[in-house]
Design an enzyme around this catalytic site. Structure first.
Site, PDB file in Angstrom:
ATOM      1  N   GLU A   1       0.800  -1.222   0.000  1.00 31.39           N
ATOM      2  CA  GLU A   1       0.000   0.000   0.000  1.00 31.39           C
ATOM      3  C   GLU A   1       0.834   1.273   0.000  1.00 31.39           C
ATOM      4  O   GLU A   1       0.751   2.076   0.954  1.00 31.39           O
ATOM      5  CB  GLU A   1      -0.957   0.002   1.201  1.00 31.39           C
ATOM      6  CG  GLU A   1      -1.893  -1.185   1.222  1.00 31.39           C
ATOM      7  CD  GLU A   1      -2.993  -1.057   2.268  1.00 31.39           C
ATOM      8  OE1 GLU A   1      -3.032  -0.047   2.985  1.00 31.39           O
ATOM      9  OE2 GLU A   1      -3.837  -1.963   2.337  1.00 31.39           O
TER      10      GLU A   1
ATOM     11  N   GLU B   1      -4.929  -8.743   1.361  1.00 31.42           N
ATOM     12  CA  GLU B   1      -5.562  -8.360   2.632  1.00 31.42           C
ATOM     13  C   GLU B   1      -7.059  -8.178   2.425  1.00 31.42           C
ATOM     14  O   GLU B   1      -7.479  -7.582   1.431  1.00 31.42           O
ATOM     15  CB  GLU B   1      -5.032  -7.017   3.172  1.00 31.42           C
ATOM     16  CG  GLU B   1      -3.681  -7.084   3.819  1.00 31.42           C
ATOM     17  CD  GLU B   1      -3.213  -5.743   4.377  1.00 31.42           C
ATOM     18  OE1 GLU B   1      -4.068  -4.915   4.784  1.00 31.42           O
ATOM     19  OE2 GLU B   1      -1.999  -5.532   4.385  1.00 31.42           O
TER      20      GLU B   1
HETATM   21  C1  GBH Z   1      -4.367  -1.916   5.606  1.00 27.31           C
HETATM   22  O1  GBH Z   1      -4.539  -0.610   5.149  1.00 27.31           O
HETATM   23  C2  GBH Z   1      -2.966  -2.074   6.092  1.00 27.31           C
HETATM   24  O2  GBH Z   1      -2.145  -2.686   5.107  1.00 27.31           O
HETATM   25  C3  GBH Z   1      -2.849  -2.807   7.397  1.00 27.31           C
HETATM   26  O3  GBH Z   1      -1.568  -2.630   7.916  1.00 27.31           O
HETATM   27  C4  GBH Z   1      -3.934  -2.333   8.333  1.00 27.31           C
HETATM   28  O4  GBH Z   1      -3.810  -2.882   9.608  1.00 27.31           O
HETATM   29  C5  GBH Z   1      -5.251  -2.722   7.741  1.00 27.31           C
HETATM   30  O5  GBH Z   1      -5.384  -2.216   6.470  1.00 27.31           O
HETATM   31  C6  GBH Z   1      -6.447  -2.256   8.548  1.00 27.31           C
HETATM   32  O6  GBH Z   1      -6.497  -0.878   8.613  1.00 27.31           O
HETATM   33  O7  GBH Z   1     -11.549   6.348   6.891  1.00 27.31           O
HETATM   34  O8  GBH Z   1     -12.743   6.550   4.842  1.00 27.31           O
HETATM   35  O9  GBH Z   1     -10.625   7.624   5.072  1.00 27.31           O
HETATM   36  C7  GBH Z   1      -5.847  -0.151   5.068  1.00 27.31           C
HETATM   37  C8  GBH Z   1      -6.105   0.662   3.817  1.00 27.31           C
HETATM   38  C9  GBH Z   1      -6.833   2.748   3.031  1.00 27.31           C
HETATM   39  C10 GBH Z   1      -8.245   1.513   4.448  1.00 27.31           C
HETATM   40  C11 GBH Z   1      -7.533   4.011   3.407  1.00 27.31           C
HETATM   41  C12 GBH Z   1      -8.960   2.794   4.876  1.00 27.31           C
HETATM   42  C13 GBH Z   1      -9.443   5.083   4.217  1.00 27.31           C
HETATM   43  C14 GBH Z   1     -10.753   4.995   4.907  1.00 27.31           C
HETATM   44  N1  GBH Z   1      -6.882   1.819   4.129  1.00 27.31           N
HETATM   45  N2  GBH Z   1      -8.900   3.779   3.824  1.00 27.31           N
HETATM   46  S1  GBH Z   1     -11.434   6.494   5.460  1.00 27.31           S
END
Ligand code: GBH
Length: 488
Positions: free
Chosen positions: A171, A379
């Site tokens: 990511e 994931e």
């Molecule tokens: C992943 O990223 C990670 O790789 C991992 O380390 C982490 O623990 C897991 O997810 C759980 O969080 O609140 O509407 O702005 C998560 C990817 C991208 C998900 C941005 C949330 C924004 C949501 N994230 N997204 S918002």
């Protein structure tokens, strides 16, 4: 309990990888053991207000000390793959030298996995830059990409004989835009130019490391190199409103195409370049970089949590990544006016929509737009507030349904022709959920953070049952003669 959809076990390609995922900075703890030095997350978490409840990764879930028992759990769940990440700060403390004491942990981990017939699926960078490198500019400095290659060589020198699946980055959207534009993740910068430089230098590091791993694999032709992206479908809140349609185009570029296009095709999307014109990307892209970045990809890792329903008339800005009061900035460089709208769907404890059909749609889009690309869901998971009940179990009804629905969603994509070769539940263990600290639980195994006791949740049992059905069908096929599935 909600009805679980049964997946036709025969839908799965032979040799499908059924796994769970973790990352070093979220589980290992022992941040100064055996010569490890700070990562950006150790330093960031020490600043009051950056992480909920003042939590830090210092203890993690003590995985460094408890690794054999944690891997035994993975085996008990019947999984045949484990996605983990290696800590750069453990392997090259301060990025000064190869630290064999740090590497020895991963050496033991891989042996432990192979002894249980679990495929190691290794990620080189899951957001934990050595703090010493941050102090020399971090991802805004081009040299960090070159230093990454030295680190990759060190990891390969010890694990290259046994690990076949290598992921360069996890990511890079988050480490670039959430780390450097919204500032909700380490290193906590709020500077659009820094975010764009970090974006490009991570791409460059991906390309340089892929090249190097390919050279090193001369004697090991089955070594595969990929990248994991948090691909996110952008849906306009009002499909008839040109402002919302434009907002969706903008964040589709930011979430998805600013990563897919350079890595797969050696170019930034024209509309993205226009959206970020004058913000500094031009200055860091040097001639030849995009050719270096577009290395052949053996697989694309897809991290899927939710779609993003967007509007160009935001009522509330983006947020929800960080629980504190620090003034929030948008991660959407060049498109700061865009906001998210929550639709009428169930929400997880993170406030993220539960929408398994979105995963099917994403995988089918990738299969259609990038034919021939092998996919892994690296994931997928959900946070819920779990408790251990008097019977010693964790009845996480919602997560149990979430996992079943998303496995079924992957089966739907496979049935529609997507070449998906693996699925990894996020996460094996409750862990340090970045800016949320230990307050959010994503595990299929519960961790009591006071005692470190592990308890397999009902979702872990449910996932194990799905995997067991799929794998026994796979074995029956294997016994029946040549496999009809893809060669892995
Ligand atoms: C992943 O990223 C990670 O790789 C991992 O380390 C982490 O623990 C897991 O997810 C759980 O969080 O609140 O509407 O702005 C998560 C990817 C991208 C998900 C941005 C949330 C924004 C949501 N994230 N997204 S918002």
């Amino acid at each position: 309990a909600p009805a679980l959809r049964t997946v036709a076990a025969t839908a799965w390609p032979s040799g499908f990888l059924w796994g769970a995922a973790t990352s070093a900075g979220q589980i290992e703890g022992a941040v100064h053991t055996d010569g490890r030095e700070d990562s950006v997350w150790d330093a960031f978490a020490r600043v009051p207000g950056n992480v909920a409840d003042g939590d830090t990764p210092e203890r993690g879930v003590e995985h460094l000390a408890r690794m054999p028992a944690d891997i035994a759990l993975l085996g008990e769940l019947g999984l045949n793959a484990y996605r983990f990440s290696v800590s750069w700060a453990r392997v090259r403390p301060g990025d000064r030298y190869r630290n064999d004491a740090g590497l020895a942990f991963y050496d033991r981990l891989v042996d432990e996995l192979l002894a249980r017939d679990v495929v190691p699926f290794l990620t080189l960078y899951h957001w934990d830059l050595p703090q010493a490198l941050e102090e020399r500019g971090g991802w805004t400095a081009r040299e960090t990409a070159e230093r990454f290659v030295r680190y990759v060589e060190d990891v390969h020198s010890v694990l290259g004989d046994r690990v076949r699946r290598w992921t360069t980055f996890n990511e890079p959207f988050c480490s670039a835009f959430i780390g450097h534009a919204s500032g909700e993740h380490a290193p906590g910068r709020q500077d659009p130019a820094a975010a764009l430089a970090a974006l490009h230098h991570q791409h460059l590091a991906h390309g340089l490391a892929s090249l190097r791993l390919r050279e090193l694999r001369a004697g090991q032709p089955d070594l595969q190199v990929g990248i994991s992206l948090n691909l996110t479908t952008a849906v306009p809140a009002d499909p008839d409103d040109p402002v919302d349609v434009d907002a969706a185009r903008r964040v589709d570029a930011l979430w998805n195409r600013a990563f897919l296009d350079p890595v797969l095709h050696g170019r930034y999307p024209e509309d993205f370049l226009a959206d970020v014109a004058g913000l500094g990307l031009e200055e860091v892209v040097l001639p030849g970089d995009l050719e270096t970045i577009a290395q052949p990809l053996d697989f694309l890792g897809v991290n899927h949590y939710h779609d993003d329903c967007v509007t160009g008339h935001p009522q509330s800005g983006p947020g929800g990544l960080r629980p504190t009061e620090k003034p929030t900035r948008s991660p959407f460089v060049g498109s700061e006016h865009v906001g998210s709208v929550t639709r009428d769907l169930p929400l997880t404890e993170m406030g993220w929509e539960v929408n398994p059909a979105g995963l099917t749609r994403l995988l089918v889009r990738l299969a259609t737009e990038h034919p021939g690309l092998a996919l892994h869901v690296t994931e997928n998971g959900a946070a819920y507030a779990d408790v251990v009940t008097a019977d010693g179990r964790v009845h996480d009804v919602e997560r149990t349904a979430f996992v079943a629905a998303h496995v079924a969603a992957v089966a739907d994509a496979v049935a529609q022709g997507a070449d998906v070769r693996g699925f990894f539940a996020w996460s094996l263990l409750d862990n340090f959920e970045w800016a949320w600290g230990y307050a959010k639980r994503f595990g299929i195994v519960h961790v009591d953070h006071a005692t470190q006791v592990r308890t397999v949740k009902d979702s872990g049992r449910g996932y194990a049952a799905l995997v067991s059905a799929a794998r026994s069908a796979d074995h029956r096929h294997a016994d029946a003669g040549p496999s009809v599935g893809v060669a892995l």
